[in-house]
Motif scaffolding. Structure first.
Motif, PDB file in Angstrom:
ATOM      1  N   PRO A  57       0.787  -1.232   0.000  1.00 17.51           N
ATOM      2  CA  PRO A  57       0.000   0.000   0.000  1.00 17.51           C
ATOM      3  C   PRO A  57       0.824   1.289   0.000  1.00 17.51           C
ATOM      4  N   SER A  58       2.135   1.174   0.069  1.00 19.30           N
ATOM      5  CA  SER A  58       3.032   2.339   0.055  1.00 19.30           C
ATOM      6  C   SER A  58       4.073   2.156  -1.044  1.00 19.30           C
ATOM      7  N   ASP A  59       4.665   3.268  -1.475  1.00 19.70           N
ATOM      8  CA  ASP A  59       5.778   3.173  -2.416  1.00 19.70           C
ATOM      9  C   ASP A  59       6.889   2.327  -1.803  1.00 19.70           C
ATOM     10  N   GLU A  60       7.586   1.585  -2.667  1.00 20.03           N
ATOM     11  CA  GLU A  60       8.756   0.815  -2.222  1.00 20.03           C
ATOM     12  C   GLU A  60       9.917   1.151  -3.146  1.00 20.03           C
ATOM     13  N   ILE A  61      11.054   1.472  -2.563  1.00 17.91           N
ATOM     14  CA  ILE A  61      12.237   1.823  -3.343  1.00 17.91           C
ATOM     15  C   ILE A  61      13.177   0.622  -3.350  1.00 17.91           C
ATOM     16  N   LEU A  70      18.624  -7.382 -12.108  1.00 15.43           N
ATOM     17  CA  LEU A  70      17.357  -7.991 -11.702  1.00 15.43           C
ATOM     18  C   LEU A  70      16.265  -7.499 -12.636  1.00 15.43           C
ATOM     19  N   ASP A  71      15.500  -8.423 -13.229  1.00 16.42           N
ATOM     20  CA  ASP A  71      14.361  -8.060 -14.071  1.00 16.42           C
ATOM     21  C   ASP A  71      13.128  -7.906 -13.202  1.00 16.42           C
ATOM     22  N   LEU A  72      12.454  -6.770 -13.323  1.00 18.67           N
ATOM     23  CA  LEU A  72      11.221  -6.527 -12.584  1.00 18.67           C
ATOM     24  C   LEU A  72      10.050  -6.429 -13.549  1.00 18.67           C
ATOM     25  N   LEU A  73       8.940  -7.056 -13.174  1.00 20.22           N
ATOM     26  CA  LEU A  73       7.680  -6.887 -13.873  1.00 20.22           C
ATOM     27  C   LEU A  73       6.806  -6.029 -12.975  1.00 20.22           C
ATOM     28  N   LEU A  74       6.242  -4.966 -13.548  1.00 19.31           N
ATOM     29  CA  LEU A  74       5.414  -4.026 -12.803  1.00 19.31           C
ATOM     30  C   LEU A  74       4.040  -3.943 -13.471  1.00 19.31           C
ATOM     31  N   LEU A  75       3.006  -4.252 -12.700  1.00 13.06           N
ATOM     32  CA  LEU A  75       1.627  -4.228 -13.189  1.00 13.06           C
ATOM     33  C   LEU A  75       0.898  -3.131 -12.435  1.00 13.06           C
ATOM     34  N   ALA A  76       0.617  -2.038 -13.144  1.00 13.41           N
ATOM     35  CA  ALA A  76       0.061  -0.841 -12.519  1.00 13.41           C
ATOM     36  C   ALA A  76      -1.445  -0.967 -12.264  1.00 13.41           C
ATOM     37  N   PRO A  77      -1.945  -0.219 -11.282  1.00 10.56           N
ATOM     38  CA  PRO A  77      -3.382  -0.239 -10.986  1.00 10.56           C
ATOM     39  C   PRO A  77      -4.270   0.175 -12.164  1.00 10.56           C
ATOM     40  N   ASP A  78      -3.728   0.960 -13.092  1.00 10.72           N
ATOM     41  CA  ASP A  78      -4.529   1.408 -14.239  1.00 10.72           C
ATOM     42  C   ASP A  78      -4.612   0.371 -15.358  1.00 10.72           C
ATOM     43  N   GLY A  79      -4.028  -0.823 -15.143  1.00  8.28           N
ATOM     44  CA  GLY A  79      -4.089  -1.890 -16.133  1.00  8.28           C
ATOM     45  C   GLY A  79      -2.913  -1.955 -17.070  1.00  8.28           C
ATOM     46  N   GLN A  97      18.533   2.391  -8.657  1.00  9.65           N
ATOM     47  CA  GLN A  97      17.468   2.634  -7.685  1.00  9.65           C
ATOM     48  C   GLN A  97      16.181   2.840  -8.468  1.00  9.65           C
ATOM     49  N   LEU A  98      15.092   2.235  -7.993  1.00  4.43           N
ATOM     50  CA  LEU A  98      13.820   2.331  -8.700  1.00  4.43           C
ATOM     51  C   LEU A  98      12.681   2.374  -7.688  1.00  4.43           C
ATOM     52  N   THR A  99      11.786   3.338  -7.840  1.00  2.00           N
ATOM     53  CA  THR A  99      10.617   3.422  -6.963  1.00  2.00           C
ATOM     54  C   THR A  99       9.432   2.743  -7.623  1.00  2.00           C
ATOM     55  N   VAL A 100       8.849   1.786  -6.896  1.00  2.00           N
ATOM     56  CA  VAL A 100       7.634   1.103  -7.336  1.00  2.00           C
ATOM     57  C   VAL A 100       6.469   1.787  -6.622  1.00  2.00           C
ATOM     58  N   PRO A 101       5.558   2.407  -7.380  1.00  2.30           N
ATOM     59  CA  PRO A 101       4.448   3.132  -6.749  1.00  2.30           C
ATOM     60  C   PRO A 101       3.511   2.213  -5.958  1.00  2.30           C
ATOM     61  N   ALA A 102       2.913   2.770  -4.936  1.00  8.33           N
ATOM     62  CA  ALA A 102       1.946   2.050  -4.109  1.00  8.33           C
ATOM     63  C   ALA A 102       0.877   1.401  -4.983  1.00  8.33           C
ATOM     64  N   GLY A 103       0.476   0.188  -4.622  1.00  9.13           N
ATOM     65  CA  GLY A 103      -0.584  -0.507  -5.337  1.00  9.13           C
ATOM     66  C   GLY A 103      -0.166  -1.196  -6.610  1.00  9.13           C
ATOM     67  N   THR A 104       1.106  -1.113  -6.985  1.00  6.84           N
ATOM     68  CA  THR A 104       1.622  -1.754  -8.193  1.00  6.84           C
ATOM     69  C   THR A 104       2.038  -3.183  -7.864  1.00  6.84           C
ATOM     70  N   TRP A 105       1.588  -4.130  -8.681  1.00 10.42           N
ATOM     71  CA  TRP A 105       2.051  -5.513  -8.528  1.00 10.42           C
ATOM     72  C   TRP A 105       3.492  -5.561  -9.003  1.00 10.42           C
ATOM     73  N   MET A 106       4.364  -6.200  -8.222  1.00  4.21           N
ATOM     74  CA  MET A 106       5.776  -6.270  -8.568  1.00  4.21           C
ATOM     75  C   MET A 106       6.304  -7.677  -8.340  1.00  4.21           C
ATOM     76  N   GLY A 107       7.169  -8.110  -9.226  1.00  4.32           N
ATOM     77  CA  GLY A 107       7.837  -9.394  -9.101  1.00  4.32           C
ATOM     78  C   GLY A 107       9.180  -9.291  -9.788  1.00  4.32           C
ATOM     79  N   ALA A 108      10.131 -10.122  -9.373  1.00  3.11           N
ATOM     80  CA  ALA A 108      11.484  -9.985  -9.921  1.00  3.11           C
ATOM     81  C   ALA A 108      12.194 -11.331  -9.999  1.00  3.11           C
ATOM     82  N   TYR A 130       1.319  -6.882   3.053  1.00  6.27           N
ATOM     83  CA  TYR A 130       1.693  -7.716   1.910  1.00  6.27           C
ATOM     84  C   TYR A 130       0.470  -8.377   1.290  1.00  6.27           C
ATOM     85  N   GLU A 131       0.302  -8.208  -0.030  1.00  7.42           N
ATOM     86  CA  GLU A 131      -0.756  -8.893  -0.767  1.00  7.42           C
ATOM     87  C   GLU A 131      -0.107  -9.758  -1.840  1.00  7.42           C
TER      88      GLU A 131
END
Length: 155
Positions: A57-61, A70-79, A97-108, A130-131
């Motif tokens: 629910p919060s930004d994560e850096i 590291l490969d990151l997949l980011l799935l934003a709330p807007d689809g 350094q990379l900021t992942v916005p709150a509510g974004t699905w992230m995997g690496a 954690y969700e």
């Protein structure tokens, strides 16, 4: 350093459900709601593991420290979906350094044998935040990313 030396030095332990090995290195003062003001962890991912898709629910850096990118997949709330690479090759498009916005699905997943990185949050992380991602639900929402979602989800 080798992954084994990092595990011993930081006394890394498995991250519940998500994957990888970690150690919390800092937590700020406790707020009125019981959460710390901020938190920081170090994480080791090896080629035989990955950081499962999850959201907070919060930004994560994320910060790259050692090892392979590291490969990151980011799935934003807007689809929308995007990919990013956490690593030292700034000219090559990687992000130290990379900021992942709150509510974004992230995997690496590491691009090589192993990656050592950190994550920082403010307010700080709690396990209640954690969700864990569900492959079926995420594939329905982001069908173009079905293959990558399948590779970054676990029951």
């Amino acid at each position: 350093m080798t992954p084994e030396e990092l595990i011993a030095y930081y006394e890394l332990e498995p991250i519940p459900r998500e994957g990888g090995l970690f150690r919390r290195t800092w937590a700020g003062s406790e707020r009125a709601d019981g959460r710390p003001d901020g938190s920081a962890i170090v994480v080791l991912l090896t080629a035989d593991d990955y950081s499962a898709l999850h959201r907070l629910p919060s930004d994560e850096i994320w910060h790259h420290y050692l090892g392979d990118p590291l490969d990151l997949l980011l799935l934003a709330p807007d689809g929308t979906a995007s990919a990013a690479v956490l690593g030292p090759d700034i000219r090559g498009g990687q992000h130290p350094q990379l900021t992942v916005p709150a509510g974004t699905w992230m995997g690496a997943r590491t691009r090589g044998a192993w990656s050592f990185f950190g994550c920082t949050m403010a307010p700080g992380f709690t396990y209640e935040d954690y969700e864990h991602g569900d492959a079926r639900e995420l594939t329905a929402r982001y069908p173009a990313e079905a293959a990558r979602i399948a590779g970054l989800c676990r029951p």
